[in-house]
Scaffold this active site. Structure first.
Site, PDB file in Angstrom:
ATOM      1  N   THR A 116     -56.547  12.709  10.251  1.00 39.08           N
ATOM      2  CA  THR A 116     -56.104  11.353  10.600  1.00 39.08           C
ATOM      3  C   THR A 116     -57.092  10.285  10.139  1.00 39.08           C
ATOM      4  O   THR A 116     -58.312  10.532  10.101  1.00 39.08           O
ATOM      5  CB  THR A 116     -55.949  11.231  12.136  1.00 39.08           C
ATOM      6  OG1 THR A 116     -55.708   9.867  12.473  1.00 39.08           O
ATOM      7  CG2 THR A 116     -57.202  11.665  12.869  1.00 39.08           C
ATOM      8  N   TYR A 140     -58.905  11.589  20.372  1.00 38.77           N
ATOM      9  CA  TYR A 140     -57.994  12.130  19.351  1.00 38.77           C
ATOM     10  C   TYR A 140     -58.702  12.199  17.996  1.00 38.77           C
ATOM     11  O   TYR A 140     -58.743  13.258  17.345  1.00 38.77           O
ATOM     12  CB  TYR A 140     -56.730  11.260  19.253  1.00 38.77           C
ATOM     13  CG  TYR A 140     -55.873  11.612  18.065  1.00 38.77           C
ATOM     14  CD1 TYR A 140     -55.270  12.861  17.974  1.00 38.77           C
ATOM     15  CD2 TYR A 140     -55.690  10.713  17.013  1.00 38.77           C
ATOM     16  CE1 TYR A 140     -54.505  13.204  16.868  1.00 38.77           C
ATOM     17  CE2 TYR A 140     -54.926  11.044  15.911  1.00 38.77           C
ATOM     18  CZ  TYR A 140     -54.337  12.295  15.841  1.00 38.77           C
ATOM     19  OH  TYR A 140     -53.591  12.644  14.742  1.00 38.77           O
TER      20      TYR A 140
END
Ligand code: UDP
Length: 333
Positions: A116, A140
């Site tokens: 990501t 995350y």
């Protein structure tokens, strides 16, 4: 090739499974169906299971004998990662460690990993290149970065192991023939929420923050169509198969749209003037996050096909209109 795809029944994983099938690969999707759907697996077969279940994972590796792995299975809701970090370190980081252990034991040497842009945190100037500082601002992003580091270290330790980590920017849109798309029960992403607002599923769309240092005060993101992203995975696999060394690549178009621009495009594409409310900033949002994408274009020869925000929204809208029908058709199956 035989390719094991963790999270293959999920939003991005299912689009990659579709493309792998089209490219002639033999696919096994491994998914716990916590957010994925069995009907989304359009190619190969599905094993329903938890990645933490090393027994089932071992059995699956033994029976399917994969030659490569693509790893998507993960929890992905940023604000949830802030309130429940342990879930993210277990589901994302620890499960990746378990997968790497299995790959090592079974001598499976090729991995394409779903990472990501969150690993960059808040890049200076808003544009992140692969060599920009890595400074995630939520669990995350940290959970994915730790996974990247583990595979980097494994690749240094074991000559037969090579990986590509693809760092996604804002993935949106759906299969152009509306067979699959984003189908999570709780939609958090802007494009999905906008088309749901247009459909009437929400009575309004909130804009999170209008006082950012951007041209119109709202955050700017690099929205990439899910099929262009899927294609990047096929190229990454080809690259590894033809001997490419372990590396990381950004996946984005290299330019962004503000939240207001996405709202305007969503109203234009759907023809619905859904209600919009200017709300407070959401915690942890960088003002601008755009991909530097020279590297993936140069090395993987990635050439996006769907770099058009209206088209991205149109495919999300078409899918959204079909989703209830698909859900009811598969209810009880
Ligand atoms: N956003 C918004 N309203 C929404 C959902 C998102 O204003 O209902 C904004 C969000 O604050 C961010 C951008 O849209 O600036 C993209 O958010 P999204 O959750 O789609 O992806 P992220 O960039 O967080 O990965």
């Amino acid at each position: 090739m035989r390719v094991l795809v963790t999270g293959g029944a999920g939003y991005i994983g299912s689009h990659v499974v579709k493309e792998l099938g089209r490219a002639g690969h033999d696919v096994l999707a491994y998914d716990d169906l916590s957010t994925g759907n069995p009907w989304a697996v359009l190619s190969g077969r599905l094993v329903v299971g938890d990645l933490a279940d090393q027994g089932l994972l071992e059995k699956t590796f033994a029976e399917f004998a994969p030659q490569a792995v693509m790893h998507f299975a993960a929890s992905i809701v940023v604000h949830e990662s802030v309130s429940d970090p342990v879930k993210y370190y277990l589901n994302n980081t620890a499960n990746t460690f378990g997968l790497l252990k299995m790959m090592r034991e079974k001598n499976v040497g090729l991995l394409v990993f779903s990472s990501t842009a969150g690993v960059y945190g808040v890049p200076s100037g808003g544009i992140a290149n692969e060599d920009s500082q890595l400074c995630p601002v939520n669990p995350y992003g940290t959970s994915k970065l730790m996974s990247e580091w583990a595979m980097r270290d494994l690749s240094l330790a074991v000559p037969g192991f090579r990986y590509v980590a693809l760092r996604y920017f804002n993935v949106a849109g759906a299969d152009p023939s509306s067979r699959i798309g984003e189908a999570q029960k709780e939609a958090t992403h802007l494009v999905t929420r906008a088309v749901k607002a247009a459909k009437g599923e929400f009575d309004r769309l909130d804009i999170f923050g209008t006082d950012y240092p951007t041209p119109d005060g709202t955050c700017v993101r690099d929205y990439i169509h899910v099929d262009d992203l899927a294609n990047a995975h096929i190229l990454a696999l080809d690259y590894l198969v033809s001997g490419g060394r372990s590396d990381v690549f950004n996946c984005g178009y290299g330019h962004g749209f503000s939240v207001r621009e996405v709202v305007a495009a969503s109203r234009r594409v759907t023809g619905v003037e859904f209600k919009v409310v200017e709300a407070r900033r959401r915690f942890g949002d960088p003002p601008v996050l755009v991909a530097g994408n020279r590297k993936i274009r140069d090395i993987l020869k990635w050439t996006p096909e769907f770099d058009d925000i209206d088209y991205i929204i149109k495919t999300a809208w078409d899918w959204e209109l079909k989703l209830d029908l698909i859900r009811s058709r598969h209810a009880g199956n």
